[in-house]
Design a protein around this motif. Structure first.
Motif, PDB file in Angstrom:
ATOM      1  N   MET A 111       0.811  -1.212   0.000  1.00 28.61           N
ATOM      2  CA  MET A 111       0.000   0.000   0.000  1.00 28.61           C
ATOM      3  C   MET A 111       0.851   1.272   0.000  1.00 28.61           C
ATOM      4  O   MET A 111       0.333   2.384   0.109  1.00 28.61           O
ATOM      5  CB  MET A 111      -0.939   0.008   1.218  1.00 28.61           C
ATOM      6  N   SER A 112       2.158   1.121  -0.118  1.00 29.94           N
ATOM      7  CA  SER A 112       3.078   2.257  -0.114  1.00 29.94           C
ATOM      8  C   SER A 112       3.115   2.923  -1.494  1.00 29.94           C
ATOM      9  O   SER A 112       2.805   2.296  -2.504  1.00 29.94           O
ATOM     10  CB  SER A 112       4.474   1.798   0.296  1.00 29.94           C
ATOM     11  N   LYS A 113       3.524   4.192  -1.512  1.00 32.68           N
ATOM     12  CA  LYS A 113       3.527   4.963  -2.763  1.00 32.68           C
ATOM     13  C   LYS A 113       4.779   5.827  -2.870  1.00 32.68           C
ATOM     14  O   LYS A 113       5.380   6.205  -1.870  1.00 32.68           O
ATOM     15  CB  LYS A 113       2.303   5.882  -2.837  1.00 32.68           C
ATOM     16  N   GLN A 114       5.125   6.161  -4.122  1.00 29.77           N
ATOM     17  CA  GLN A 114       6.240   7.059  -4.393  1.00 29.77           C
ATOM     18  C   GLN A 114       5.761   8.143  -5.353  1.00 29.77           C
ATOM     19  O   GLN A 114       5.053   7.851  -6.318  1.00 29.77           O
ATOM     20  CB  GLN A 114       7.409   6.274  -5.000  1.00 29.77           C
ATOM     21  N   TYR A 115       6.104   9.391  -5.059  1.00 30.95           N
ATOM     22  CA  TYR A 115       5.653  10.523  -5.863  1.00 30.95           C
ATOM     23  C   TYR A 115       6.843  11.376  -6.280  1.00 30.95           C
ATOM     24  O   TYR A 115       7.742  11.633  -5.480  1.00 30.95           O
ATOM     25  CB  TYR A 115       4.687  11.412  -5.063  1.00 30.95           C
ATOM     26  N   MET A 116       6.820  11.831  -7.524  1.00 31.00           N
ATOM     27  CA  MET A 116       7.808  12.804  -7.990  1.00 31.00           C
ATOM     28  C   MET A 116       7.077  14.127  -8.155  1.00 31.00           C
ATOM     29  O   MET A 116       6.562  14.452  -9.237  1.00 31.00           O
ATOM     30  CB  MET A 116       8.454  12.329  -9.289  1.00 31.00           C
ATOM     31  N   LEU A 117       7.010  14.888  -7.069  1.00 26.86           N
ATOM     32  CA  LEU A 117       6.298  16.155  -7.092  1.00 26.86           C
ATOM     33  C   LEU A 117       7.154  17.252  -7.725  1.00 26.86           C
ATOM     34  O   LEU A 117       8.370  17.123  -7.837  1.00 26.86           O
ATOM     35  CB  LEU A 117       5.922  16.566  -5.662  1.00 26.86           C
ATOM     36  N   LEU A 125      10.988  17.333  -6.211  1.00 22.75           N
ATOM     37  CA  LEU A 125      10.534  17.161  -4.831  1.00 22.75           C
ATOM     38  C   LEU A 125      10.042  15.724  -4.666  1.00 22.75           C
ATOM     39  O   LEU A 125       8.851  15.449  -4.640  1.00 22.75           O
ATOM     40  CB  LEU A 125       9.419  18.162  -4.501  1.00 22.75           C
ATOM     41  N   PRO A 126      10.988  14.760  -4.574  1.00 16.68           N
ATOM     42  CA  PRO A 126      10.586  13.364  -4.422  1.00 16.68           C
ATOM     43  C   PRO A 126       9.974  13.121  -3.038  1.00 16.68           C
ATOM     44  O   PRO A 126      10.482  13.629  -2.026  1.00 16.68           O
ATOM     45  CB  PRO A 126      11.906  12.587  -4.565  1.00 16.68           C
ATOM     46  N   VAL A 127       8.906  12.353  -3.006  1.00 15.47           N
ATOM     47  CA  VAL A 127       8.251  11.994  -1.745  1.00 15.47           C
ATOM     48  C   VAL A 127       7.862  10.516  -1.804  1.00 15.47           C
ATOM     49  O   VAL A 127       7.224  10.070  -2.762  1.00 15.47           O
ATOM     50  CB  VAL A 127       6.977  12.837  -1.505  1.00 15.47           C
ATOM     51  N   ALA A 128       8.272   9.765  -0.792  1.00 14.38           N
ATOM     52  CA  ALA A 128       7.878   8.363  -0.696  1.00 14.38           C
ATOM     53  C   ALA A 128       7.148   8.159   0.620  1.00 14.38           C
ATOM     54  O   ALA A 128       7.513   8.736   1.647  1.00 14.38           O
ATOM     55  CB  ALA A 128       9.095   7.444  -0.770  1.00 14.38           C
ATOM     56  N   VAL A 129       6.107   7.338   0.579  1.00 13.80           N
ATOM     57  CA  VAL A 129       5.314   7.038   1.772  1.00 13.80           C
ATOM     58  C   VAL A 129       5.323   5.528   1.965  1.00 13.80           C
ATOM     59  O   VAL A 129       4.778   4.786   1.146  1.00 13.80           O
ATOM     60  CB  VAL A 129       3.862   7.549   1.637  1.00 13.80           C
ATOM     61  N   ASN A 130       5.974   5.090   3.031  1.00 11.63           N
ATOM     62  CA  ASN A 130       6.070   3.657   3.321  1.00 11.63           C
ATOM     63  C   ASN A 130       5.117   3.317   4.463  1.00 11.63           C
ATOM     64  O   ASN A 130       5.335   3.705   5.617  1.00 11.63           O
ATOM     65  CB  ASN A 130       7.504   3.296   3.696  1.00 11.63           C
ATOM     66  N   MET A 131       4.054   2.629   4.129  1.00 12.77           N
ATOM     67  CA  MET A 131       3.057   2.262   5.128  1.00 12.77           C
ATOM     68  C   MET A 131       3.545   1.077   5.959  1.00 12.77           C
ATOM     69  O   MET A 131       4.198   0.170   5.443  1.00 12.77           O
ATOM     70  CB  MET A 131       1.739   1.879   4.440  1.00 12.77           C
ATOM     71  N   CYS A 132       3.223   1.104   7.241  1.00 13.56           N
ATOM     72  CA  CYS A 132       3.554  -0.031   8.106  1.00 13.56           C
ATOM     73  C   CYS A 132       2.406  -0.279   9.076  1.00 13.56           C
ATOM     74  O   CYS A 132       1.756   0.659   9.556  1.00 13.56           O
ATOM     75  CB  CYS A 132       4.849   0.222   8.871  1.00 13.56           C
ATOM     76  N   CYS A 133       2.181  -1.525   9.380  1.00  9.84           N
ATOM     77  CA  CYS A 133       1.102  -1.910  10.285  1.00  9.84           C
ATOM     78  C   CYS A 133       1.452  -1.562  11.731  1.00  9.84           C
ATOM     79  O   CYS A 133       2.522  -1.036  12.027  1.00  9.84           O
ATOM     80  CB  CYS A 133       0.814  -3.400  10.154  1.00  9.84           C
ATOM     81  N   HIS A 134       0.567  -1.915  12.643  1.00 12.29           N
ATOM     82  CA  HIS A 134       0.712  -1.516  14.041  1.00 12.29           C
ATOM     83  C   HIS A 134       1.878  -2.190  14.764  1.00 12.29           C
ATOM     84  O   HIS A 134       2.298  -1.717  15.815  1.00 12.29           O
ATOM     85  CB  HIS A 134      -0.583  -1.818  14.808  1.00 12.29           C
ATOM     86  N   VAL A 135       2.439  -3.277  14.215  1.00 10.50           N
ATOM     87  CA  VAL A 135       3.557  -3.917  14.922  1.00 10.50           C
ATOM     88  C   VAL A 135       4.890  -3.258  14.592  1.00 10.50           C
ATOM     89  O   VAL A 135       5.798  -3.224  15.426  1.00 10.50           O
ATOM     90  CB  VAL A 135       3.622  -5.443  14.658  1.00 10.50           C
ATOM     91  N   ASN A 136       5.042  -2.735  13.376  1.00  6.98           N
ATOM     92  CA  ASN A 136       6.249  -2.001  12.965  1.00  6.98           C
ATOM     93  C   ASN A 136       7.514  -2.601  13.611  1.00  6.98           C
ATOM     94  O   ASN A 136       8.204  -1.970  14.408  1.00  6.98           O
ATOM     95  CB  ASN A 136       6.134  -0.527  13.355  1.00  6.98           C
TER      96      ASN A 136
END
Length: 279
Positions: free
Chosen positions: A151-157, A261-272
């Motif tokens: 569910m993670s995403k990478q954006y090149m803003l 303006l690179p932006v990456a969002v790495n999703m992690c569950c509650h246990v991380n």
């Protein structure tokens, strides 16, 4: 020059693989306690209690806290005055092999992304190296399950998108993840660098304590604003509603090009899951 033998590294990594998968990190345990105390949804509070009970049983019974014991990701800080007798990468992979095999952890790695043949020992690991001054070897493991990874995403803003563009990218990613990434989340965000470094920064951000904010005032403020915005989405524990959609937003930054303006969002569950050992 300080000598560290490969077998010592292998033994440490083996233990880390097992412990990170069987016992919740202290910062995450505290974050869940705070979430349960603050949750205003009765169902959300009940779910958080069930998550805590699962974690308690996992620790007592010495079984994995999640059935997806992850792909083994490492952040290694190698002191310039350290000499590893034997290959460092080979020693880490051997530790993963032993830890996942002898610890009866699920083997989730396929050797080729298209042929999909399981390697049967969870190797190879993903290893990020950083050479630093000194005579210490620091190894951080972050076993990463793919329910949240997917569910993670990478954006090149564009630079003109600015901080509002960053906020929109993070909120959009979390909103689209919904229940699929096992909330409450820890959200790792990487800003800057280039295409690949922003993603590494986002993954590295997840290894920071959930209670530790950035030492950069403007980034600390952004972390706090994003956490508040995410928790107003109402996704809640297990996606069934509530105020605790995320436990923390951790942001790491790096210099970048004037045109990006690179932006990456790495999703992690509650246990991380994360654990650090220094040799």
């Amino acid at each position: 020059m300080r000598e560290i033998i490969a077998q010592e590294i292998t033994a440490a990594v083996k233990t880390m693989c097992i412990e990170a998968n069987l016992t919740l990190a202290p910062d995450m345990a505290r974050a869940l306690d705070l979430a349960k105390d603050s949750e205003n949804s009765s169902l959300g509070k009940k779910i958080l209690g069930q998550l805590q009970e699962n974690l308690k049983l996992a620790k007592e019974e010495q079984i994995p806290i999640c059935q997806d014991t992850g792909m083994a990701v490492f952040f290694v800080r190698l002191g310039q005055e350290v000499h590893v007798e034997g290959g460092l990468t080979e020693a880490i992979n051997e530790g993963v092999r032993q830890g996942y095999t002898e610890g009866y952890l699920r083997k989730s790695v396929v050797g080729d992304p298209l042929q999909r043949i399981n390697t049967r020992d969870n190797t190879p690991a993903i290893i990020h190296y950083d050479v630093v001054p000194g005579d210490e070897l620091s190894i951080t493991i972050a076993p990463k399950g793919f329910g949240s990874e997917n569910m993670s995403k990478q954006y090149m803003l564009k630079p003109a998108d600015g901080v509002e563009g960053v906020k929109n990218a993070v909120i959009k990613t979390v909103s689209e993840a919904g229940p699929n990434a096992c909330p409450p989340f820890v959200v790792g965000v990487g800003i800057g660098g280039d295409f690949e470094l922003s993603a590494i920064l986002a993954k590295k951000a997840l290894t920071r304590s959930a209670a530790q904010r950035s030492n950069l005032p403007h980034i600390r403020l952004l972390e706090e604003e994003l956490l508040a915005s995410i928790n107003r989405l109402g996704i809640g524990p297990a996606g069934l509603g509530g105020k605790n959609t995320a436990l923390a937003v951790n942001i790491e930054t790096y210099a970048t090009h004037i045109a990006g303006l690179p932006v990456a969002v790495n999703m992690c569950c509650h246990v991380n899951r994360h654990k650090t050992v220094k040799l």
